[in-house]
Design an enzyme around this catalytic site. Structure first.
Site: not given
Length: 251
Positions: A91-93, A119
């Protein structure tokens, strides 16, 4: 289980008979939030929350500040345990880490994932004219940014001691992202499932859809209600889609 593996993955999450789903955290985050995910996934899927240095059980360790160095360490520790089907989530990073980990495994001749799930992260080929620089901002500015972003409990940000504790790992993670640049390689051949929050200004669906450029396999984009941290209120929907993708036969 090796000592190296135990450092990166929670011991109580390991089950040899299951398909591992390695879950990479967002900036400043840890593996804690993923430990209950097995309850929403097919029985044969075992969740492996990745614990990075500088947080949770590894808080005494120095955090990484460059993505290539972190990926090299992850490949060295985990590659010998991924000679069977597995999948990646970030997710993200964490999406960047999962993607680079898959490429790092490929460079050493490792097995590729059955599925890469990304994500709340723009595709790596999306060009940012002025990348946001956050890692060297004053604490007060970082806290204000986190309040706008959401995802960090308000009681943590309201407590100066707790906020300072969180900001240490967060600065290192922001530095990793802000010094990382996508380097073109051959596309992956695994399917990619991408999630986007409909109200996420940091990773709009049109930019998340650019992950389709990074694989020769199938691609699916799933938009869900919510902002950058939609995976919390929409966790059941996220896990349902991941489970369906893992149950789907792939060439």
């Amino acid at each position: 289980m090796s000592k190296q593996l135990d450092a990166w993955v929670r011991a109580d999450s390991m089950t040899a008979a299951r398909l591992p789903l390695l879950c990479f955290p967002h900036a400043g985050g840890g593996g804690l939030g993923y430990r209950s995910w097995s309850q929403g996934l097919p029985a044969h899927v075992g969740v492996w929350p990745i614990e990075l240095p500088g947080r949770e059980s590894r808080v005494a360790e120095a955090p990484f500040r460059r993505i290539p160095a972190l990926v090299d360490a992850l490949v060295e520790a985990l590659s010998g345990h991924l000679d069977r089907p597995y999948a990646l989530f970030g997710h993200s990073m964490g999406a960047v880490l999962a993607f680079e980990f898959a490429r790092g495994l490929r460079r050493v001749g490792g097995r590729g994932p059955e599925l890469l799930v990304v994500s709340a992260r723009r595709g790596p080929t999306v060009y940012e004219v002025q990348p946001t620089r956050l890692h060297d901002r004053p604490d007060v500015e970082l806290v204000a940014y986190l309040r706008r972003l959401g995802g960090t409990p308000r009681e943590v940000l309201d407590d100066p001691a707790m906020a300072s504790f969180v900001l240490g790992a967060l600065r290192a993670d922001f530095e990793m992202l802000e010094t990382w640049a996508y380097t073109p390689e051959l596309a992956l051949d695994c399917p990619i499932l991408a999630f986007a929050g409909r109200s996420d200004p940091h990773a709009p669906a049109t930019d998340v859809a650019r992950w389709r450029e990074l694989t020769t396999g199938a691609f699916e984009l799933c938009e869900l209600p919510g902002d950058h941290f939609f995976i919390h209120p929409e966790r059941a929907a996220v896990l349902e889609r991941i489970g369906a993708a893992l149950d789907r036969p792939h060439p």
